[in-house]
Design an enzyme around this catalytic site. Structure first.
Site: not given
Length: 151
Positions: A17, A41, A90, A127
């Site tokens: 990030h 979440k 990515r 993450s």
């Protein structure tokens, strides 16, 4: 003024990030790091911790602002007058997922998505991987900025 929204949960902020934000600063006049709030979440870090991690990491960078939001990212962009969404890629799976979101966003509003490829040295960092390393007492410090630490 060209402003871009960099949305995510940032649970926690990773070096990936960080890299995308630093490189985004060279392309835009302002990067708004937008922490999405999703009541469904479960987060490892509180909203305040996540916000503080980002603010501290970019304390000396006036072009970076940190905000929180709820709802659709594209609606938030319209609300604050931002025409660009910044996203990091990515791998090919990220591209396919992000491409679908970008097309949907463009159908909903005149918002353009700008993709940056992650640096080779951070392309493996997610993450979710960082959280797993933390849960298992591994050395997560190599994966996050210096200010991101578990209390």
């Amino acid at each position: 003024m060209k402003r871009a929204l960099f949305p995510g949960s940032f649970d926690p902020l990773t070096l990936g990030h960080y890299d995308i934000i630093k490189r985004g600063i060279t392309l835009f006049d302002e990067i708004i790091v937008a922490i999405g709030v999703n009541a469904d979440k479960k987060y490892m870090f509180t909203l305040n911790e996540r916000k503080t991690f980002i603010e501290e990491a970019f304390a000396n960078e006036p072009k970076v602002k940190v905000v929180t939001y709820k709802g659709l990212t594209v609606d938030f962009c319209k609300e604050i007058g931002v025409e660009f969404i910044l996203r990091g890629l990515r791998n090919p799976a990220d591209f396919e997922f992000e491409k679908a979101i970008a097309h949907t966003n463009r159908d909903l509003a005149p918002i353009e998505t700008v993709f940056l490829l992650t640096s080779a040295g951070t392309s493996y960092i997610a993450s979710s991987i960082v959280r797993d390393v933390i849960r298992n007492n591994g050395d997560y410090t190599k994966l996050v900025p210096d200010n991101v630490r578990v209390k």
